[in-house]
Design an enzyme around this catalytic site. Structure first.
Site, PDB file in Angstrom:
ATOM      1  N   LYS A 209     -14.831  75.709  32.414  1.00  0.00           N
ATOM      2  CA  LYS A 209     -14.616  74.382  31.849  1.00  0.00           C
ATOM      3  C   LYS A 209     -14.109  74.555  30.432  1.00  0.00           C
ATOM      4  O   LYS A 209     -14.783  75.137  29.584  1.00  0.00           O
ATOM      5  CB  LYS A 209     -15.918  73.586  31.858  1.00  0.00           C
ATOM      6  CG  LYS A 209     -15.756  72.236  31.188  1.00  0.00           C
ATOM      7  CD  LYS A 209     -16.954  71.355  31.371  1.00  0.00           C
ATOM      8  CE  LYS A 209     -16.763  70.051  30.623  1.00  0.00           C
ATOM      9  NZ  LYS A 209     -17.923  69.173  30.759  1.00  0.00           N
ATOM     10  N   LYS A 262     -11.812  73.365  35.429  1.00  0.00           N
ATOM     11  CA  LYS A 262     -11.637  72.035  34.855  1.00  0.00           C
ATOM     12  C   LYS A 262     -11.052  72.133  33.464  1.00  0.00           C
ATOM     13  O   LYS A 262     -11.571  72.909  32.681  1.00  0.00           O
ATOM     14  CB  LYS A 262     -13.020  71.379  34.800  1.00  0.00           C
ATOM     15  CG  LYS A 262     -13.036  70.064  34.083  1.00  0.00           C
ATOM     16  CD  LYS A 262     -14.445  69.549  34.040  1.00  0.00           C
ATOM     17  CE  LYS A 262     -14.434  68.255  33.257  1.00  0.00           C
ATOM     18  NZ  LYS A 262     -15.751  67.745  33.044  1.00  0.00           N
TER      19      LYS A 262
END
Ligand code: PBG
Length: 338
Positions: A209, A262
């Site tokens: 992330k 992400k």
């Protein structure tokens, strides 16, 4: 001309016209040569929850996405189920007065989030519900971890994340999704869940992330922007991909069932790298800013929203994502049903 190879032959099909007219199913030759597929069953729909009744609040930076009160959220899920969407990720929006340093609302049995999880699973036991583990929606500091003197504490945060994860499992969560990026949280949560006999509850780790500007509309939706500084001491540096492999190896060893990348669109190489280096299924999060970009351009008439959506989601599958969290899920499902 004598050409020994003419790749266009495999794109030939009188149904190309049919495709342009929206009927992809009769596309015979192109379908044989097609390397990647995407359908509603590959999608997870993120939903935003807020306090109150009969609420369906507009989020200006995310057209067609709303903050629902629990009653309307249940109706939305029912509608989505009819469209063939089986998986949802739920995020809570809390009033500022409910937030504190320790994110204590996150493990409050009678709080908005846990009560709604129970209701969702009561009315829709067949769906797959992902619940979010991170402090930011509940934190008066707007950070994913516990803050002390401007620093985000790692190990102290794990205790809070553990309480949150366990409470979500007790409420009926199918998949715990830690989005916080603290070190060691997958192992910590896995052990807590197993000790309490929640061996069937999965963990989808936000593995790679990145500290990204693409999250801005999401932070509007939750009013969860950090009150000071940024998230760069815990979220990854967008310049790095080897580091994603380190994170993936850790999450895998710690017991994650899925690895997530992400954002997705600006990180397709990371999806591909994890696909090649790990044997676990890979999830991609097509985040709020990626959604907002397409919607904003489409609103100007500069792009076709549906075709661009299809191409973006397909690119994530082509890069190697097994499953995609996307705000386009409902629109895609409606498109697929036509
Ligand atoms: C925070 C969290 C964020 C998103 C999901 N969980 C934002 C952030 O890290 O600040 C972003 C999702 C999106 O942009 O769609 N735990």
């Amino acid at each position: 001309m004598i050409l020994s190879k003419r790749p266009r032959r495999n794109r030939k099909s009188d149904t190309i016209r049919a495709w342009a007219e929206g009927n992809r199913k009769s596309d015979t030759i192109r379908a044989w040569a097609e390397e990647t597929t995407i359908s509603t069953k590959h999608l997870i729909f993120p939903l935003f929850l807020t306090e109150g009744e009969k609420k369906k609040e507009i989020i200006p930076s995310m057209p067609d996405i709303f903050r629902f009160s629990t009653d309307n959220l249940l109706k939305e899920i029912e509608e989505c189920c009819k469209l063939g969407i089986n998986a949802f990720a739920l995020f809570p929006h809390l009033e500022e007065s409910q937030k504190d340093k320790f994110a204590s609302q996150s493990w409050n049995e009678n709080g908005l989030y846990l009560q709604t999880i129970r209701l969702v699973k009561k009315y829709f036991p067949q769906i797959c519900l992902l619940t979010d583990v991170a402090m930011d929606p509940y934190s008066s500091d707007g950070h994913d971890g516990l803050v002390e003197n401007g620093k985000i504490l790692n190990d102290e945060t794990l205790e809070i994340l553990g309480k949150m994860a366990l409470a979500q499992a007790q409420a009926g969560s199918d998949i715990i999704a830690p989005s916080d990026m603290m070190d060691g949280r997958v192992a910590y949560i896995r052990q807590l869940l197993d000790n309490q006999n929640f061996t069937d509850v999965s963990i989808m780790a936000y593995t790679a992330k990145y500290a990204s500007s693409f999250y801005a509309p999401f932070r509007d939706a939750l009013d969860s922007a950090p009150k000071f500084g940024d998230k760069k001491t815990y979220q990854m540096n967008p310049a790095n991909v080897k580091e994603a492999i380190i994170e993936a190896e850790l999450d895998e060893a710690e017991g994650a069932d899925f690895l997530m990348v992400k954002p997705a669109l600006a990180y397709l190489d990371v999806i591909k790298t994890l696909r090649e280096t790990s044997n676990l299924p890979i999830a991609a999060y097509n985040v709020s800013g990626e959604y907002a970009m397409v919607k904003a351009a489409a609103a100007q008439g500069w792009l076709d929203s549906q075709k661009t959506m299809y191409e973006c989601l397909l690119s994530m599958r082509r890069a190697g994502a097994n499953v995609i969290l996307t705000y386009f899920a409902k629109e895609f499902a409606q498109y697929e049903q036509k």
